[in-house]
Write a protein that holds these residues in place. Structure first.
Motif, short mmCIF file in Angstrom:
data_model
loop_
_atom_site.label_atom_id
_atom_site.label_comp_id
_atom_site.label_asym_id
_atom_site.label_seq_id
_atom_site.Cartn_x
_atom_site.Cartn_y
_atom_site.Cartn_z
N GLY A 154 5.49 -7.25 -4.24
CA GLY A 154 6.85 -6.90 -3.87
C GLY A 154 7.54 -6.07 -4.93
N ILE A 155 7.44 -6.49 -6.18
CA ILE A 155 8.02 -5.71 -7.28
C ILE A 155 7.34 -4.35 -7.36
N THR A 156 6.02 -4.34 -7.25
CA THR A 156 5.27 -3.08 -7.35
C THR A 156 5.68 -2.12 -6.24
N ALA A 157 5.86 -2.64 -5.02
CA ALA A 157 6.26 -1.79 -3.91
C ALA A 157 7.63 -1.16 -4.16
N ARG A 158 8.58 -1.93 -4.67
CA ARG A 158 9.91 -1.37 -4.94
C ARG A 158 9.86 -0.32 -6.03
N LEU A 159 9.06 -0.57 -7.05
CA LEU A 159 8.91 0.43 -8.10
C LEU A 159 8.30 1.71 -7.54
N ALA A 160 7.30 1.57 -6.67
CA ALA A 160 6.64 2.75 -6.11
C ALA A 160 7.61 3.57 -5.27
N VAL A 161 8.42 2.91 -4.46
CA VAL A 161 9.37 3.63 -3.63
C VAL A 161 10.41 4.33 -4.50
N ARG A 162 10.86 3.66 -5.56
CA ARG A 162 11.83 4.30 -6.46
C ARG A 162 11.22 5.49 -7.19
N ALA A 163 9.93 5.42 -7.46
CA ALA A 163 9.27 6.51 -8.20
C ALA A 163 8.97 7.71 -7.33
N GLU A 164 8.67 7.48 -6.02
CA GLU A 164 8.21 8.62 -5.20
C GLU A 164 8.91 8.74 -3.85
N ARG A 165 9.97 7.95 -3.62
CA ARG A 165 10.78 8.00 -2.40
C ARG A 165 10.10 7.39 -1.18
N ALA A 166 8.82 7.50 -1.06
CA ALA A 166 8.07 6.87 0.03
C ALA A 166 6.70 6.51 -0.52
N SER A 167 6.19 5.34 -0.14
CA SER A 167 4.95 4.84 -0.73
C SER A 167 4.01 4.32 0.33
N ASP A 168 2.73 4.57 0.14
CA ASP A 168 1.72 3.95 0.99
C ASP A 168 1.50 2.51 0.55
N PRO A 169 0.95 1.64 1.41
CA PRO A 169 0.81 0.22 1.08
C PRO A 169 -0.43 -0.11 0.25
N LEU A 170 -0.78 0.75 -0.69
CA LEU A 170 -1.99 0.52 -1.48
C LEU A 170 -1.84 -0.68 -2.41
N MET A 171 -0.61 -1.10 -2.71
CA MET A 171 -0.42 -2.26 -3.57
C MET A 171 -0.88 -3.55 -2.90
N LEU A 172 -1.18 -3.50 -1.61
CA LEU A 172 -1.61 -4.68 -0.87
C LEU A 172 -3.12 -4.76 -0.75
#
Length: 369
Positions: A154-172
């Motif tokens: 969850g934390i990683t996903a929020r960081l990814a979205v903040r870093a690149e505006r949209a993120s794929d679910p690779l953290m899962l």
């Protein structure tokens, strides 16, 4: 139909840093992180969330390789914003490091330093295989490793979205279940089931393999008709995953890929669909923000390997660049296989004997007829 409860809920409102002041500890070392990639999407569009509002979402086709390795070398005494990335030009990864340093320093009480991030790997840029998300996730994991902690998805996903505006679910990737993921919000809309049906994917490149500027693509607001269409595809994909139905999954992927052509307009798309029909594939899938694509075969059908070979030859005839053939999803004869751990099949290696035969192929089972 009720949906499964997501294992990752990461709405954008919770804080990324703890409210309590941690006990300071000195020193951090070099950290290493890894992240996988994907092969475009099986479904991408707009879907209604639990609150009824439209939400952009996608279901990726994960692969274990290629991937990205990140090494974060902190420089004690430098401000946390001073981040150098090698190779140069990976601005999203640099932002991810700054964000991750702030979170990890607050959680551990250790100093927040800048440093050097070294990225290595073979994820092609601009083809729609999640190269930026792979960079970002590897960077976040490298920083966390440097601080001696692990950040939850969850934390990683929020960081990814903040870093690149949209993120794929690779953290899962550790979870491995197929999910409908809200890429602009960093949260799971739905867990679709335990695993994708087994697939034999013949990869290729559309548009001559030219990179696509994802952020430059138009994003028209969803209409009610589009929401109804994507809702139906979502229901069908859920059923395909639940039933292990590769043919139904192929129909969903093909329909989603066709809808995406209103924006992407790949000149070879109709040829790709036609050759897939001729070679007995169950469908095609594409990157909805790039040029990578795949012809999907059901490996449980007799002669699946020969059909894949015929697909490769047909790609060459139509001058559509072939990339590789790989297996994804399902369970192999040697035991369960996770979606994230897709099995690469070398170009010259036979695939006979690694799949459990479940049902015979029929023309009606092909999504392209």
């Amino acid at each position: 139909m009720t949906t499964s409860t997501p294992t990752l809920t990461c709405a954008p409102t919770p804080p990324l840093t703890p409210t309590a002041t941690p006990t300071p500890r000195e020193g951090i070392g070099t950290g290493t992180g890894h992240a996988s990639s994907h092969h475009g999407e099986l479904l991408q569009g707009y879907f209604r969330g639990d609150d009824g509002r439209p939400c952009a979402g996608l279901v990726t086709l994960p692969v274990a390789a290629p991937g990205t390795r990140a090494d974060f070398i902190p420089r004690p005494g430098t401000p946390p914003g001073a981040v150098t990335v090698v190779p140069d030009g990976r601005a999203k990864a640099a932002r991810a490091v700054r964000l991750a340093v702030a979170v990890c320093a607050a959680r551990t009480g250790r100093p927040a330093y800048g440093g050097t991030l070294r990225l290595t790997g073979a994820v092609p840029l601009g083809l729609g295989m999640g190269s930026s998300t792979s960079d970002v996730l590897a960077a976040v994991r490298a920083v966390a490793d440097a601080y001696g902690i692990r950040l939850d998805p969850g934390i990683t996903a929020r960081l990814a979205v903040r870093a690149e505006r949209a993120s794929d679910p690779l953290m899962l990737d550790a979870d491995a279940r197929p999910v409908l993921f809200a890429q602009r919000e960093g949260r799971v809309l739905e867990v679709l089931g335990p695993a994708l049906p087994p697939l034999l994917v013949v990869g290729c490149l559309l548009g001559g393999g030219a990179p696509v500027d994802t952020l430059a693509l138009p994003a028209p607001p969803p209409t009610e008709a589009a929401l109804r269409a994507y809702g139906l595809l979502r229901d069908q994909l859920r059923r395909a995953v639940t039933d292990g139905d590769a043919a139904l999954l192929g129909r969903v992927a093909t329909a989603s890929a066709r809808r995406a052509q209103h924006i992407l307009r790949h000149p070879e798309f109709d040829d790709l669909v036609a050759l897939a029909r001729r070679t007995g594939a169950v469908g095609v899938q594409i990157s909805h923000s790039g040029s990578v694509a795949g012809v999907l075969h059901d490996p449980a059908t007799p002669g699946a390997e020969a059909r894949a070979d015929a697909t490769r030859r047909a790609l060459d005839t139509h001058r559509i660049p072939y990339t590789r053939t790989f297996a994804a999803g399902g369970a192999t004869s040697t035991g369960p296989a996770t979606v994230a751990a897709a099995i690469d099949v070398p170009n010259s290696a036979p695939t006979q004997g690694i799949w459990i035969t479940r049902k015979s192929w029929t023309a009606d089972g092909c999504s392209l007829h």
